[in-house]
Design an enzyme around this catalytic site. Structure first.
Site, PDB file in Angstrom:
ATOM      1  N   ASP A   9       4.828  28.377 -29.824  1.00 32.02           N
ATOM      2  CA  ASP A   9       5.085  28.176 -28.399  1.00 32.02           C
ATOM      3  C   ASP A   9       6.486  28.670 -28.077  1.00 32.02           C
ATOM      4  OD1 ASP A   9       4.312  26.930 -25.764  1.00 32.02           O
ATOM      5  OD2 ASP A   9       6.125  25.779 -26.155  1.00 32.02           O
ATOM      6  N   SER A  10       6.767  28.803 -26.789  1.00 36.55           N
ATOM      7  CA  SER A  10       8.094  29.216 -26.358  1.00 36.55           C
ATOM      8  C   SER A  10       9.125  28.113 -26.561  1.00 36.55           C
ATOM      9  CB  SER A  10       8.064  29.605 -24.879  1.00 36.55           C
ATOM     10  OG  SER A  10       7.714  28.484 -24.078  1.00 36.55           O
ATOM     11  N   CYS A  72       1.003  28.646 -25.864  1.00 40.30           N
ATOM     12  CA  CYS A  72       1.881  28.995 -24.744  1.00 40.30           C
ATOM     13  C   CYS A  72       1.027  29.785 -23.779  1.00 40.30           C
ATOM     14  CB  CYS A  72       3.065  29.830 -25.240  1.00 40.30           C
ATOM     15  SG  CYS A  72       4.067  30.569 -23.927  1.00 40.30           S
ATOM     16  N   GLU A 151      12.474  21.039 -21.653  1.00 44.62           N
ATOM     17  CA  GLU A 151      13.275  21.443 -22.803  1.00 44.62           C
ATOM     18  C   GLU A 151      14.562  20.611 -22.927  1.00 44.62           C
ATOM     19  OE1 GLU A 151      12.736  23.585 -25.310  1.00 44.62           O
ATOM     20  OE2 GLU A 151      10.708  24.040 -24.608  1.00 44.62           O
ATOM     21  N   CYS A 183       0.650  25.251 -18.268  1.00 44.78           N
ATOM     22  CA  CYS A 183       1.757  25.487 -19.193  1.00 44.78           C
ATOM     23  C   CYS A 183       1.777  24.288 -20.107  1.00 44.78           C
ATOM     24  CB  CYS A 183       3.082  25.618 -18.436  1.00 44.78           C
ATOM     25  SG  CYS A 183       4.544  25.664 -19.518  1.00 44.78           S
ATOM     26  N   HIS A 185       4.039  22.886 -21.547  1.00 47.20           N
ATOM     27  CA  HIS A 185       5.170  21.988 -21.300  1.00 47.20           C
ATOM     28  C   HIS A 185       4.817  20.914 -20.267  1.00 47.20           C
ATOM     29  CE1 HIS A 185       7.540  25.173 -23.239  1.00 47.20           C
ATOM     30  NE2 HIS A 185       8.566  24.350 -23.278  1.00 47.20           N
TER      31      HIS A 185
END
Length: 269
Positions: A9-10, A72, A151, A183, A185
């Site tokens: 993933d990013s 991702c 993040e 996403c 996230h």
């Protein structure tokens, strides 16, 4: 040596998929790479996301994975087919599983999608949804401010609420009954997103359906883990290891306490 499932993933977003893998497939070993030093991927040009994804995959191949999961949405949208052409193990993304989950839940036929700029611009969810049900109405919205919040570990705060409200509050004007968190996230912000959207809108995360896809593929290929020993998971990140570990332990909760884990930092690129 047990062959792992490689997940990339990013940043920390792919941990939502890892949590489901650990829950549904507790015998499977996971090797995870979060590119926290270069997150977010959403605003980046497609060629750069493809390059970053290749670099991570090349690194993960040393662990001889039996499957690669691109957890991702941005990388899935632009790099999935490229990676599939470069490796000889199954590679799956998170967009088709998320679309299937939403179609199963919707009653109104109006589905919302929120994601990074790169994912929304790709139209990947629109295509995936309309392949399943051509008459679905899709409302898409890019939310570039969400990934930085996650993040930073800022899941619940007044700033988070204001950011979510200003980004997606207007979506309440549409007759959607499902909103795809496009996403990985975004499930970290589920409570705040649900507060903004109200209880009549189902929030759809691709994590559960993605884990089901993984289980099906491993079963069909006869590659399920059969060892009675607990797997030792490995987690890598390219940025702040302390913050990454804190978020991972907080999100994975009991799952991470059940199995041994190795934490490492690796610079790539």
């Amino acid at each position: 040596m047990q062959q792992p499932i490689a997940v990339l993933d990013s940043g920390v977003g792919g941990l939502t998929v890892v949590k489901e893998i650990m829950r549904q497939l507790p015998r499977e070993k996971v090797v995870y790479f979060g590119d926290t030093a270069r997150t977010p991927y959403g605003p980046r040009p497609s060629w750069e996301v493809v390059r970053f994804t290749r670099e991570i995959v090349d690194y993960l191949l040393q662990f001889q994975p039996k499957m690669i999961v691109i957890a991702c949405n941005t990388a899935t949208a632009v790099a999935l087919e490229d990676i599939r052409s470069r490796v000889d193990v199954p590679v799956i993304g998170v967009i088709n599983p998320g679309a299937r989950a939403a179609v199963k839940r919707t009653q109104s036929g109006c589905i919302g999608v929120i994601g990074t700029q790169g994912t929304i611009n790709s139209g990947a969810y629109d295509m995936a949804l309309k392949e399943i049900t051509p008459h679905v109405k899709v409302i898409s919205e890019a939310c570039p401010e969400f990934v930085p919040l996650v993040e930073q570990g800022n899941f619940r705060s007044e700033e988070t609420y204001r950011t979510v409200l200003s980004s997606i509050g207007h979506l309440r004007n549409y007759p959607m009954d499902c909103l795809i968190l496009g996403c990985t996230h975004y499930p970290f912000l589920t409570e705040t997103i649900a507060e903004v959207m109200g209880d009549k809108v189902n929030l759809i995360s691709s994590a559960d359906e993605t884990a089901r896809d993984i289980s099906t593929i491993l079963h069909d290929q006869g590659k399920q883990a059969r060892s009675e020993l607990m797997p030792v998971h490995q987690f890598f990140c390219s940025g702040d290891a302390g913050l990454f570990k804190m978020i991972a332990q907080q999100w994975l909760g009991e799952q991470i306490q059940l199995t041994p884990v190795v934490w490492q930092v690796k610079q790539i690129g």
